[in-house]
Design a protein around this motif. Sequence first.
Motif, mmCIF file in Angstrom:
data_model
loop_
_atom_site.group_PDB
_atom_site.id
_atom_site.type_symbol
_atom_site.label_atom_id
_atom_site.label_comp_id
_atom_site.label_asym_id
_atom_site.label_seq_id
_atom_site.Cartn_x
_atom_site.Cartn_y
_atom_site.Cartn_z
ATOM 1 N N THR A 140 0.842 -1.189 0.000
ATOM 2 C CA THR A 140 0.000 0.000 0.000
ATOM 3 C C THR A 140 0.881 1.245 0.000
ATOM 4 N N GLU A 143 3.552 1.268 2.835
ATOM 5 C CA GLU A 143 4.815 0.576 2.585
ATOM 6 C C GLU A 143 5.679 1.377 1.601
ATOM 7 N N SER A 341 -3.411 -2.107 4.864
ATOM 8 C CA SER A 341 -2.113 -2.782 4.780
ATOM 9 C C SER A 341 -2.222 -4.215 5.274
#
Lengths: 455, 444
Positions: A140, A143, A341
Motif C-alpha cells: 500500500t 509501505e 495494509s
Amino acid sequence: MSETNTHFRNVNENPCNMCMPMGGILALKGIEKTMVIIHGSQGCSTYMRRHISEHFNEPVDVASSSLNEKGTVYGGEENLKKGLDNLRKVYHPDFIGILTTCLAETIGEDIERIAQEYVRERDLSQDLVVAVPTPGYGGTHTEGYFLTIRRIVAKLAKKTQKHSRINVIIPNISPADIRELKRILSLMDIGYILLPDFSDTLDAPYSRLYRKIPEGGTPLAHIKAMSGAMATVELGITVDDSLSAGKYLEDEYGVPLYRLPLPMGIENTDLFLKTLGEITGKGVPKVLELERGRLLDSMIDSHKYNFQGRCAVFGETELVYAISTTCLENGIFPAVIATGSRNERLGALLAKSLQEGGSNYVLLNDTDFAHIREQCKIMKVNLAIGSSEGRYLTEREGIPLVRVGFPVHDQVGGQRILSLGYQGTMAFLDRITNTLLDNKHQNYRSSLYRKYFVG
Amino acid sequence: MLDLAIEERKDFVYTKSKQRKALKCDTDSISGAVSQRACVYCGARVVLNPITDAVHLVHGSIGCASYTWDIRGSLSSGSELYRNSFSTDLKEQDVIFGGEKKLTKAIEELVQKYRPRLVFVYSTCVVGVIGDDLEAVCRAMAAKHNIEIIPVQSSGFVGNKSMGYRAACDSLLRLIEPRRGQKIVKRKNCLNLMGDFNLAGETWIIKEYLNRMGLALNVAFTGDAKYETLKTATQASLNIVQCAGSMMYLAKKFEEKYGTPFLRVSFVGIEDTVESLRRIAKAINDQEVYEKTEELIAVEMEKTIPVIQEYGKALQGKKAAVYVGGGFKAISLIKQFKELGIEVVMIGTQTGGPEDYAAINDLVEEGTVILDDANPAEIERFTLEKGAHLLVGGVKERPLAYKLGLAFIDHNHDRKHPLCGFDGAVNFAREVYSTVCSPVWKYV
C-alpha cells in the motif's frame, strides 16, 4: 475479540488504501529542492497529484515518463532518461526520486541501473537520483512511503562525524502535526534531523513569488549527516525492519534506534518525551507540563461523554495504533480497527490493551470499506475515525466521521488537522467528544420520546 | 515561436497572430513535461462511470480503483451501484501467475451480491502486460449468468486519454447493439444525448428543455443512464452530441450502423445554449417544436440575461485563462466569457483535436496563447505574462491558481453545481463574480 482479513474474498470493494508510489511521492515531497518522476504510464502521476492536491490544497508537481505502447514493448529507458532531462530543465532540482509503477515493474525495468547510467552519462553527482521500486501490487502507500525513506537514507547517508542531533523519522502525518513535533523538540532544546519534513512544502504560506519547488523540506546535507546522529527516534512501531530507515542507520552506522508510537494520547506522548530525555539528558520544560495538565483536565471533563463512544478506526497503521490507544485511554472503545495494509504487528501490539478494554473487537487487516461497513453494523459502532473515505460509513450507515489522516478531500484543512502532542491530543479528543455530543443532541429528545412516551 | 525550456513542447504552443498555424495535438505526452493528463483507463472510466446500475470492476492493482472511487459529481435517479469502486486488487502472485482466475471469482462474487445486469471490466496497465484474456473471461461469465459483461480495453499505456474515450465508446456500441433479428423502430421526436454526464443534474436540465420543446430524451450517454434505457438507444431518431471529444466516435459509428443522424450541440453559456436549441428544432423541422423552442428561449432569456448583466458590470475588462479537458468546453467558454465582458488570453485543453483548435483560433483575439497538453510551468508562465485575472481548470489547477493569486473556476467532473443551460450560465456568472471580486484579493 477476533482478527479477520479479507483474503478469502476476491473483490476489493471500496479500497481502504492507495498504492505504493503514492507513499513514495509523499516522502519525497518532504526533501528539500526535490522533484519526483513516476516511471509508468501518464495516468499514475496525474491521479496521485490530484489526490494529494485535494488534501493539501497545494500544487503538487510530479513528472511522468509517460510510457506508451512502444516503451512498454521495447523498454522505457529512453523515455525515462528524456523525462529526467526535461524535468531538470524546468525545475532545476537538487535531488530527484524515481518511483516505479505496476507497468515499469511488470516489464522488468532495471531502474537502479538506468539511474546510475543516467548520472554517469550526464556527468552528474551520484547522489542526484534515488530509484525506488514501488509497484502498485507490491503493497500500500504506507509501505511505499517507508521504503522510499529507507532508500533515500541509504542513498545519501555517508560515514560522518558523530554529532549531538537526533534523527526523527515520521510516518505520514499532517503538516500541523509535523510542526507540533518540531515545536516540542525546540522547547526541549534538542537538535534534530526530521525526515521527511513536508510541513512547509505541502503547506506553504502564500507569497507573491511563486516557486515551482516550494521552500522547505529536510535539507540534503542533514540527511547525509543522519549516520552520525546520537540516536534515531522512528515513529514507526508497526513498520517492518526491511522498510525501516532507522533500522538501516542502526545496522550500517550503529546509530541507536528507538521505535516509538506517534506521540498521541497521554501514554504515547509521555513515552516520547521520556525517551527524548533519556537520549539527550534534557528535561521536560514547564510549558509542556502545563499542556499535559490541561490535557488531563480536559480528559476528566469529557470522560463520561467519551464513554458513550464505540468507534471504528481505519487507515494507515501508525495512525490507527495511536488513535486506538488514545481512544482506549479515554474510555472510547475501538470496536473495529482496520487497515488496508497487510500488517501483522498492528494486531499484536494492540491485543493486550484491547483485551483489557473488556469488550469485543475486530481487527481487519488488508481490508476494504465494504468489510469495515459490515463490521461496524455487527459491532454497533457509533463513531468513525479516519480519512474522508469514511464518509461512506456516514452516508450508508449514519455513523458520524471524525476526519484525521490522509486523504481529507471533502473538507478543507486536511493539512491543518492537529492531533499530536498534549495539545494535539486535546484538539483531537475535543473533536471526538463534540461529535458524540452533537449526535446525542440531535437524537435524545426523539429517542426518549419514542421509548417512553410512545412506548 | 515561443521560447520554452522543453524543446519538444514548442510545437504544442503558439500565440495567435495573423498567420494561421497548425498546433500539434492529440498525441502522446512528453516524458518529464508534467502533463496534466490522466490515462486511457481514466478516459474510459469517466465516460462509463455515470451508468448507474452497472458494476464497474477494475481489473488490476488497487491504485486505479482507489483514485476513482466516487469522485465524480454524476447524479442518479435510481441505482447507486456506480458509486462503488470494485477492484480485483492484484498482488505480486497474481501478476506472476496471471489474474484470470481471480477475475472470474471476482465477477462471481459481485454477481451473487448485487445481481447486476451489466458489468464493465476495465483493463489496467498490469493486465495489458501480463496478457489476461479479458474477452474470454467476460464471455464465459456472461454466458453462465445470462447477463452482459463487457471488457473495456483501457490499459494505461495503449494511448492517451482520448484512446480511453474510444475504448468506452466501443463498449457502449457493443451494449446497444440490438439482438439479432430484432427490428429497429425509430421513435419520432425522440433524441439521445451524447457526451453529457449528468454532473450536478445537467442531463436533467437538458431533458427538461427538450420536453418543453415537445421532444423526448431517450437516453443520455451516459448521464443517469441505466442498462434498460441504454438498450433502447437505437430507437432515437436523432443524436445530439455535446462533448464531442469523448463521443463523436460513438455518434459517427451510430450513424454508420443505424442510420441515425447526429448534431453537435453545447449547453455551455447562453449563446451556445440558444444556438443549440434552435439547431435541434431546425433538425426536427416541425413548426410546433420550433414555436415551443422560441417560447422556451424567450422565457429563459428574460430570467437570465438581467442577472448575468448585473454580474457582468463588475467583470468588464477582466482577463481569463482557460485550461480544461475537452475542446467543446474550451470553445463555449470563450463565448461565455465574452457574454461577461471578459477576454480569454490563454486557452488550452488536454484532449482537443485539430478542429477544436481551429475553432479556438478563430474565436480568440490576436495575442492569445493557445496550447495543447499544457503543464504547470506553462500555465504559470502564460497566465502571468498575459495578465490573467482568473483561471478555469480542474482539481490540479486550482491550488496553482490560488498560489499565483488568481481567481479560479472549477470546470471539472467533481463539481456540485450545474454549469449548463440557462441556470448553469447564471451559476457560472455568479461563480466568476464570487472569485474575481472576492475581498480576499485585497490582502495579497
